[in-house]
Scaffold this motif. Structure first.
Motif, PDB file in Angstrom:
ATOM      1  N   UNK A   1      24.892 -12.478  10.639  1.00  0.00           N
ATOM      2  CA  UNK A   1      25.720 -13.636  10.934  1.00  0.00           C
ATOM      3  C   UNK A   1      27.196 -13.305  10.786  1.00  0.00           C
ATOM      4  N   UNK A   2      27.550 -12.462   9.837  1.00  0.00           N
ATOM      5  CA  UNK A   2      28.944 -12.057   9.694  1.00  0.00           C
ATOM      6  C   UNK A   2      29.405 -11.253  10.907  1.00  0.00           C
ATOM      7  N   UNK A   3      28.535 -10.398  11.442  1.00  0.00           N
ATOM      8  CA  UNK A   3      28.863  -9.636  12.645  1.00  0.00           C
ATOM      9  C   UNK A   3      29.028 -10.573  13.839  1.00  0.00           C
ATOM     10  N   UNK A   4      28.116 -11.530  13.967  1.00  0.00           N
ATOM     11  CA  UNK A   4      28.229 -12.517  15.042  1.00  0.00           C
ATOM     12  C   UNK A   4      29.501 -13.350  14.908  1.00  0.00           C
ATOM     13  N   UNK A   5      29.849 -13.687  13.680  1.00  0.00           N
ATOM     14  CA  UNK A   5      31.067 -14.466  13.436  1.00  0.00           C
ATOM     15  C   UNK A   5      32.303 -13.688  13.906  1.00  0.00           C
ATOM     16  N   UNK A   6      32.336 -12.390  13.644  1.00  0.00           N
ATOM     17  CA  UNK A   6      33.439 -11.561  14.125  1.00  0.00           C
ATOM     18  C   UNK A   6      33.514 -11.536  15.642  1.00  0.00           C
ATOM     19  N   UNK A   7      32.347 -11.494  16.298  1.00  0.00           N
ATOM     20  CA  UNK A   7      32.331 -11.526  17.762  1.00  0.00           C
ATOM     21  C   UNK A   7      32.829 -12.856  18.300  1.00  0.00           C
ATOM     22  N   UNK A   8      32.484 -13.939  17.625  1.00  0.00           N
ATOM     23  CA  UNK A   8      32.944 -15.263  18.046  1.00  0.00           C
ATOM     24  C   UNK A   8      34.473 -15.335  17.975  1.00  0.00           C
ATOM     25  N   UNK A   9      35.045 -14.864  16.873  1.00  0.00           N
ATOM     26  CA  UNK A   9      36.503 -14.877  16.750  1.00  0.00           C
ATOM     27  C   UNK A   9      37.149 -14.004  17.820  1.00  0.00           C
TER      28      UNK A   9
ATOM     29  N   UNK B   1      25.405 -19.910  13.420  1.00  0.00           N
ATOM     30  CA  UNK B   1      26.296 -19.402  12.380  1.00  0.00           C
ATOM     31  C   UNK B   1      26.897 -20.617  11.686  1.00  0.00           C
ATOM     32  N   UNK B   2      26.034 -21.520  11.310  1.00  0.00           N
ATOM     33  CA  UNK B   2      26.487 -22.763  10.704  1.00  0.00           C
ATOM     34  C   UNK B   2      26.692 -22.571   9.213  1.00  0.00           C
ATOM     35  N   UNK B   3      27.684 -23.223   8.668  1.00  0.00           N
ATOM     36  CA  UNK B   3      27.880 -23.150   7.214  1.00  0.00           C
ATOM     37  C   UNK B   3      26.722 -23.824   6.499  1.00  0.00           C
ATOM     38  N   UNK B   4      26.459 -23.393   5.287  1.00  0.00           N
ATOM     39  CA  UNK B   4      25.318 -23.914   4.532  1.00  0.00           C
ATOM     40  C   UNK B   4      25.669 -25.119   3.662  1.00  0.00           C
ATOM     41  N   UNK B   5      26.897 -25.259   3.268  1.00  0.00           N
ATOM     42  CA  UNK B   5      27.231 -26.340   2.335  1.00  0.00           C
ATOM     43  C   UNK B   5      27.487 -27.643   3.091  1.00  0.00           C
ATOM     44  N   UNK B   6      27.229 -28.736   2.424  1.00  0.00           N
ATOM     45  CA  UNK B   6      27.429 -30.057   3.022  1.00  0.00           C
ATOM     46  C   UNK B   6      28.900 -30.316   3.320  1.00  0.00           C
ATOM     47  N   UNK B   7      29.776 -29.803   2.464  1.00  0.00           N
ATOM     48  CA  UNK B   7      31.205 -30.019   2.646  1.00  0.00           C
ATOM     49  C   UNK B   7      31.677 -29.394   3.947  1.00  0.00           C
ATOM     50  N   UNK B   8      31.171 -28.192   4.263  1.00  0.00           N
ATOM     51  CA  UNK B   8      31.570 -27.545   5.500  1.00  0.00           C
ATOM     52  C   UNK B   8      30.920 -28.200   6.712  1.00  0.00           C
TER      53      UNK B   8
END
Length: 150
Positions: free
Chosen positions: A15-23, A74-81
């Motif tokens: 997911x971190x690799x995918x997140x870098x590709x998204x950016x 690549x959704x955040x896990x916390x409710x706040x996010x």
């Protein structure tokens, strides 16, 4: 202090690799749109009045990134996010209602002199915000139903 800004969001290495590709995709889109905007302005063509062209370019990149985050899980896990997506949708809804009533009451156009004015650009911004929120909610419902079927 580090935990405040760089909290553990539960993303694995994939997911971190995918997140870098998204950016990267978002950055390339914004750079291309800024280049096109620069060429158009150099030729005397203005497609959005004032600063609204730059704001819409920002929202194009941001919208692409958020949509890719949602579709690639690549959704955040916390409710706040997660509440960020709901807050974005509420802001988009309020913006759309305000601009819609302004247009309805004043019968004002969205385009003046061949360029988007404040109301037109704001309506596009509201559509992006609402679209991201609705996609987030739809993805959550779809994933929940899929989990229930298994």
């Amino acid at each position: 202090m580090k935990k405040c800004f760089m909290g553990d969001d539960g993303l694995d290495e994939r997911q971190l690799l995918l997140r870098g590709n998204v950016y990267k995709h978002s950055l390339i889109l914004m750079m291309a749109l800024l280049l096109i905007d620069g060429f158009l302005r150099d030729e005397g063509m203005v497609w959005a009045q004032g600063m609204w062209g730059n704001i819409l370019i920002f929202w194009a990149g941001m919208g692409l990134a958020l949509v890719e985050f949602i579709l690639r899980d690549i959704l955040p896990r916390s409710r706040r996010q997660n509440s960020l997506y709901i807050f974005l949708g509420l802001c988009g809804l309020v913006l759309a209602v305000l601009i819609g009533t302004s247009i309805f009451i004043g019968h004002e156009p969205l385009i003046e002199n061949g360029a988007l004015n404040t109301r037109g650009a704001g309506l596009i911004q509201a559509a992006v915000m609402l679209g991201v929120c609705l996609l987030f909610i739809g993805k959550r419902v779809y994933d929940g139903r899929r989990r229930d079927e298994e």
